[in-house]
Design an enzyme around this catalytic site. Sequence first.
Site, mmCIF file in Angstrom:
data_model
loop_
_atom_site.group_PDB
_atom_site.id
_atom_site.type_symbol
_atom_site.label_atom_id
_atom_site.label_comp_id
_atom_site.label_asym_id
_atom_site.label_seq_id
_atom_site.Cartn_x
_atom_site.Cartn_y
_atom_site.Cartn_z
ATOM 1 N N GLN A 205 -5.637 114.657 24.232
ATOM 2 C CA GLN A 205 -3.694 114.161 23.275
ATOM 3 C C GLN A 205 -3.809 113.486 22.573
ATOM 4 O O GLN A 205 -3.750 112.384 21.781
ATOM 5 C CB GLN A 205 -3.795 113.177 25.064
ATOM 6 C CG GLN A 205 -3.655 113.445 26.540
ATOM 7 C CD GLN A 205 -3.385 115.061 26.920
ATOM 8 O OE1 GLN A 205 -2.241 114.919 27.219
ATOM 9 N NE2 GLN A 205 -4.328 116.243 26.812
ATOM 10 N N ALA A 246 4.757 112.027 33.278
ATOM 11 C CA ALA A 246 3.177 112.977 32.707
ATOM 12 C C ALA A 246 3.577 113.539 30.631
ATOM 13 O O ALA A 246 4.545 113.269 30.642
ATOM 14 C CB ALA A 246 3.043 114.318 33.612
ATOM 15 N N HIS A 247 2.527 113.541 30.486
ATOM 16 C CA HIS A 247 2.593 114.229 29.194
ATOM 17 C C HIS A 247 3.557 115.308 28.658
ATOM 18 O O HIS A 247 3.622 115.944 29.607
ATOM 19 C CB HIS A 247 1.191 114.777 28.634
ATOM 20 C CG HIS A 247 0.410 115.423 29.462
ATOM 21 N ND1 HIS A 247 -0.802 116.382 28.860
ATOM 22 C CD2 HIS A 247 0.982 116.484 30.494
ATOM 23 C CE1 HIS A 247 -0.867 117.838 30.164
ATOM 24 N NE2 HIS A 247 0.039 117.475 30.192
ATOM 25 N N ASN A 248 4.579 115.481 27.827
ATOM 26 C CA ASN A 248 5.411 116.589 27.345
ATOM 27 C C ASN A 248 6.917 116.163 28.039
ATOM 28 O O ASN A 248 7.450 116.910 28.445
ATOM 29 C CB ASN A 248 4.859 117.882 27.057
ATOM 30 C CG ASN A 248 4.140 117.623 26.087
ATOM 31 O OD1 ASN A 248 1.880 118.026 26.449
ATOM 32 N ND2 ASN A 248 3.556 117.403 24.755
#
Length: 346
Positions: A205, A246-248
């Site tokens: 990441q 969560a990511h993004n």
Amino acid sequence: MTREQVSHPLSASQLAAELGGHLQGKPEALGKRIMPIDRAVAGDLTFAVGEKQKPQLMTSQADIILLPPSLLSCAPQTATLIVVEDAYAAYAQVSRLYETRLESEPSIHSSAVIDPSASVAPDAYIGPNVVIEADAIIGKNTYVGANTYVGARVMIGKACLIHPNVTLYHDVRMGDRVIIHSSVVIGGDGFGFAHTASGWVKIHQIGGVQIGDDVEVGAGTTIDRGALQDTIIESGVKLDNQIQIAHNVHIKEGCALAACVGIAGSTTIGSGCTVAGGVGIGGHLEIADGVHFSGNTTVTKSIREPGSYSSGTVVEPSGQWRKNAARFRSLDELFRRVRTLEKKLS
């Protein structure tokens, strides 16, 4: 100093000036503390919001009452009144005047570990056992509580409040007046893995996290860093405790999310949305501006229009719920039979 005391009681005239409200009664009346209307006694400041509080308002013993014009006729004659259009917003505004958190003088505790390349504003407070890594920036009048970790290249703006035991991984950037409560983790790795014949391969990441101005993040909440681009929390967003982002994920300006919400990766939440407790939102979705999700809703598709959305069934006796659940499994078959009958009738 206890939660029910303030160092200097506030007069009705001071409160009216702070709120821009219309004062009726004694300007010198004092509000020693702010209390809910059903518990307020002499010497207290309280507030009445709507019709449901009329009975309590009529018998209130509070010395100062915030209320809208619609409730004036129900107010006791003995009280000093401050008339405002939105009494709940007025209460929110004045609550900061009664907060009893102790102020800290600008200082850096002797046990703090700060990389020489980091920049800490002279009027910041850095508590015991804080670690600040290389090239981090701590803005003016910012408080960093004990045992907090500030990773490399983290940027914290002005007048921020970072409570104890917060973890900020590298490349987290936040604006001004941000409040981060204890046990928050921002910038941890998102859940990214590629499945291969030999097992799961980690997707590193390499994005960061951007947080705007006037954001508040509740205790125990986690905000993952982006996989390639940054995870973004825009200005004015309010996050409750125990939320997973969560990511993004991109949460636009002015949203409010209650406890135990989970948002999967790469979903965008439009501006001004509210998300009640326990809502689960799937990944790679687009949620329009002005959407409200009621508690425990499961969101599996994009929402293109503003409005209120819900899913699931409401609480009912367990026996009835089991019967309905069994019937729900037959719903598709019943639908097909009805369609067949409709075709025959037509």
